[in-house]
Design a protein around this motif. Structure first.
Motif, PDB file in Angstrom:
ATOM      1  N   ALA A  35     -10.201  19.250  42.331  1.00  7.41           N
ATOM      2  CA  ALA A  35     -10.284  18.134  41.333  1.00  7.41           C
ATOM      3  C   ALA A  35     -11.591  17.506  41.708  1.00  7.41           C
ATOM      4  CB  ALA A  35      -9.421  17.158  41.587  1.00  7.41           C
ATOM      5  N   GLU A  36     -11.962  17.197  42.743  1.00  4.68           N
ATOM      6  CA  GLU A  36     -13.278  16.827  43.300  1.00  4.68           C
ATOM      7  C   GLU A  36     -14.418  17.417  42.944  1.00  4.68           C
ATOM      8  OE1 GLU A  36     -10.726  17.427  45.450  1.00  4.68           O
ATOM      9  OE2 GLU A  36     -10.286  15.672  46.798  1.00  4.68           O
ATOM     10  N   LEU A  39     -13.841  17.871  38.751  1.00  2.00           N
ATOM     11  CA  LEU A  39     -13.815  16.746  37.840  1.00  2.00           C
ATOM     12  C   LEU A  39     -14.502  15.624  38.487  1.00  2.00           C
ATOM     13  CD1 LEU A  39      -9.958  17.425  36.632  1.00  2.00           C
ATOM     14  CD2 LEU A  39     -12.130  18.094  35.537  1.00  2.00           C
ATOM     15  N   ARG A  41     -13.248  14.029  41.030  1.00  2.00           N
ATOM     16  CA  ARG A  41     -12.366  12.965  41.016  1.00  2.00           C
ATOM     17  C   ARG A  41     -12.234  12.608  42.712  1.00  2.00           C
ATOM     18  NH1 ARG A  41      -7.058  14.678  37.335  1.00  2.00           N
ATOM     19  NH2 ARG A  41      -8.226  14.150  35.389  1.00  2.00           N
ATOM     20  N   GLN A  44     -10.287   7.177  46.128  1.00  2.00           N
ATOM     21  CA  GLN A  44     -10.650   5.649  46.267  1.00  2.00           C
ATOM     22  C   GLN A  44     -10.574   5.077  47.573  1.00  2.00           C
ATOM     23  OE1 GLN A  44     -12.354   4.124  43.235  1.00  2.00           O
ATOM     24  NE2 GLN A  44     -12.442   6.141  42.984  1.00  2.00           N
ATOM     25  N   THR A 105     -15.046  13.572  51.947  1.00  2.00           N
ATOM     26  CA  THR A 105     -14.523  13.966  50.724  1.00  2.00           C
ATOM     27  C   THR A 105     -15.507  15.496  50.390  1.00  2.00           C
ATOM     28  OG1 THR A 105     -13.920  13.749  48.354  1.00  2.00           O
ATOM     29  CG2 THR A 105     -16.091  12.882  49.132  1.00  2.00           C
ATOM     30  N   PRO A 108     -19.101  17.136  44.314  1.00  3.86           N
ATOM     31  CA  PRO A 108     -19.014  17.467  43.213  1.00  3.86           C
ATOM     32  C   PRO A 108     -19.955  18.843  42.738  1.00  3.86           C
ATOM     33  CG  PRO A 108     -19.998  15.679  42.782  1.00  3.86           C
ATOM     34  CD  PRO A 108     -19.713  15.837  44.306  1.00  3.86           C
ATOM     35  N   TRP A 113     -20.091  15.994  33.619  1.00  2.39           N
ATOM     36  CA  TRP A 113     -19.003  15.557  33.748  1.00  2.39           C
ATOM     37  C   TRP A 113     -18.513  14.889  35.288  1.00  2.39           C
ATOM     38  CZ3 TRP A 113     -18.977  20.356  31.589  1.00  2.39           C
ATOM     39  CH2 TRP A 113     -18.253  21.283  32.276  1.00  2.39           C
ATOM     40  N   ALA A 114     -18.521  16.082  36.018  1.00  2.00           N
ATOM     41  CA  ALA A 114     -18.211  15.873  37.355  1.00  2.00           C
ATOM     42  C   ALA A 114     -18.897  14.828  38.202  1.00  2.00           C
ATOM     43  CB  ALA A 114     -18.097  17.106  38.177  1.00  2.00           C
ATOM     44  N   HIS A 117     -18.524  11.173  36.645  1.00  2.00           N
ATOM     45  CA  HIS A 117     -17.267  10.671  37.184  1.00  2.00           C
ATOM     46  C   HIS A 117     -17.386  10.117  38.645  1.00  2.00           C
ATOM     47  CE1 HIS A 117     -13.197  10.148  38.162  1.00  2.00           C
ATOM     48  NE2 HIS A 117     -12.964   9.819  36.962  1.00  2.00           N
ATOM     49  N   ALA A 118     -17.858  11.108  39.576  1.00  2.00           N
ATOM     50  CA  ALA A 118     -18.005  10.860  41.071  1.00  2.00           C
ATOM     51  C   ALA A 118     -18.806   9.609  41.492  1.00  2.00           C
ATOM     52  CB  ALA A 118     -18.435  12.230  41.740  1.00  2.00           C
ATOM     53  N   SER A 121     -17.284   6.497  40.153  1.00  2.00           N
ATOM     54  CA  SER A 121     -15.972   5.913  40.986  1.00  2.00           C
ATOM     55  C   SER A 121     -16.384   5.440  42.279  1.00  2.00           C
ATOM     56  CB  SER A 121     -15.177   7.072  40.991  1.00  2.00           C
ATOM     57  OG  SER A 121     -15.607   8.181  41.653  1.00  2.00           O
TER      58      SER A 121
END
Length: 439
Positions: A35-36, A39, A41, A44, A105, A108, A113-114, A117-118, A121
């Motif tokens: 996912a990381e 995407l 993600r 948090q 983590t 990405p 998009w990855a 989003h990273a 966030s």
């Protein structure tokens, strides 16, 4: 542009998918952090401090990054939350150990998009990339979100420079976006400047790898390994570390030949990649020798003076170099461009490596000028060179002492780098982070 890159990345991913699937099944690679990576993600945090995002690709970069993060936090009085990302399984596992009080983590993949989003966030005040990990979509998105990007411990080999120069028009905007580039040497800085790095953002700090390396062979980690391997002070240790095929075979042949005259010679092998541990163990057994694997030392009773020691764990190479009297640094007889020879040099080992060391050209030059290393022209020279050094302890001592002095003379890059990073943050408008978040 970013959608063109996305298309190229997807095509590459499709072409490489059989190989990736094989690695997943055969070696268990690429299963974590899906996912990381795909995407963006990223996890948090409840910590309300501004974030500085540090990225280190794999194990070697994670080890060096630890020194920078420690000094950065000291200079900034720990005002920032530190996020550490990495790209490999081994790097991630080591980062968890080396940064227990930081968020760790996965970096990405460079899909638009990855990375979008990273970055949205995390909302970092700055991104810090170790060495030269430049991805176009990531850097473009950092520019859109007004996030400064710094590259530290930057190096650019002549070989890489030739490749980048062929696509100069495409790469110049990418290099021009960087807020800071801290280069390992003037020659690296000159190559980076010719590719588009702004002169006023380019600094020569020296190599972080020279800082904080252990020089005392009696340090606890090295002494623990000495005890585990049951090494006697009367034995001479020949170690081949960060090796790739066929360097383990060459080291094994050298050991077998030299033991005919020097029966107290011990051999330690440390392959660069963990998926080769089993193959190297089989190589040793096929040669008629016992093998002692570090991963099974607690359960194995096969401790004999004839056993070849195989360091098949991650994160212990640095300490293990402290056991070596004669140290061959791998990746130098193949096409990888060498590996870090600073750690065995700092311990005062007699350092050997092959001709292919373009990734460490400046380090090699430093050691050559100090008469602190032996560079071999071909694999055929390894056995004769080790035999000569075994017969001449005074030569070994002289080379080792010179190597340790050369390492100590190059220190200071970590503090310089942290100071430059702090200056980048202080130069931002006071309300930058608030405006960025509001946007």
């Amino acid at each position: 542009m970013r959608w063109l890159l996305n298309t190229v990345y997807l095509l590459l991913l499709t072409v490489l998918s059989p190989f990736i699937a094989w690695r997943i099944v055969r070696h268990g690679r690429y299963r974590r952090g899906i996912a990381e990576k795909l995407l963006g993600r990223l996890p948090q945090s409840n910590d309300t401090r501004d974030v500085v995002w540090f990225h280190a690709v794999s194990v070697g970069e994670v080890i060096q990054l630890q020194k920078v993060v420690h000094e950065f936090r000291r200079q900034t009085a720990d005002r920032f939350r530190v996020l550490v990302s990495t790209s490999t399984d081994t790097g991630y596992d080591l980062a968890l150990k080396r940064f227990p009080d930081c968020q760790v983590t996965w970096f990405p993949l460079d899909f638009s998009w990855a990375v979008d989003h990273a970055l949205r966030s995390v909302q970092p005040s700055m991104v810090v990339l170790m060495e030269l990990e430049l991805w176009p979509n990531f850097l473009a998105e950092c520019q859109r979100q007004q996030i400064p990007v710094s590259v530290i411990n930057a190096r650019m080999s002549s070989r890489s420079h030739r490749g980048y120069s062929r696509i100069h028009s495409l790469m110049a905007p990418i290099f021009g976006r960087l807020a800071l580039v801290a280069a390992q040497s003037q020659s690296n800085a000159d190559r980076l400047k010719s590719l588009g790095v702004s002169h006023d953002r380019l600094h020569v700090t020296g190599s972080i790898k020279f800082d904080g390396v252990a020089t005392d062979r009696r340090n606890p980690a090295t002494e623990d390994l000495r005890s585990i391997f049951n090494l006697s002070p009367l034995e001479t240790v020949f170690m081949a570390g960060s090796t790739q095929e066929p360097e383990e075979r060459l080291a094994l042949q050298t050991w077998i030949e030299c033991r005919k005259e020097y029966p107290s010679l011990r051999l330690i092998l440390v392959p660069r990649h963990r998926e080769r541990f089993d193959d190297v163990a089989k190589l040793v057994r096929d040669a008629g020798a016992d093998v002692l694997r570090r991963s099974s030392c607690e359960t194995s009773n096969r401790l004999t003076a004839d056993a070849v020691i195989l360091l098949d764990t991650i994160g212990e190479l640095s300490a293990c170099w402290g056991l070596a009297d004669i140290a061959f640094v791998g990746g130098s007889f193949g096409n990888r461009g060498g590996q870090n020879m600073i750690e065995p040099a700092a311990f005062g080992a007699t350092v050997l490596f092959g001709p292919n060391t373009w990734n460490f050209r400046d380090v090699v030059q430093t050691f050559k000028e100090a008469n602190a290393c032996v560079q071999l022209d071909s694999p055929a020279e390894l056995t004769a060179t080790v035999a000569r050094l075994l017969a001449n302890p005074a030569e070994r001592q002289s080379l080792g002492d010179a190597a340790r002095r050369a390492v100590k003379s190059q220190s200071g890059a970590t503090a310089n780098t942290a100071t430059l990073l702090t200056a980048i943050l202080e130069s931002q408008p006071a309300n930058h982070a608030i405006c960025q978040r509001a946007a």
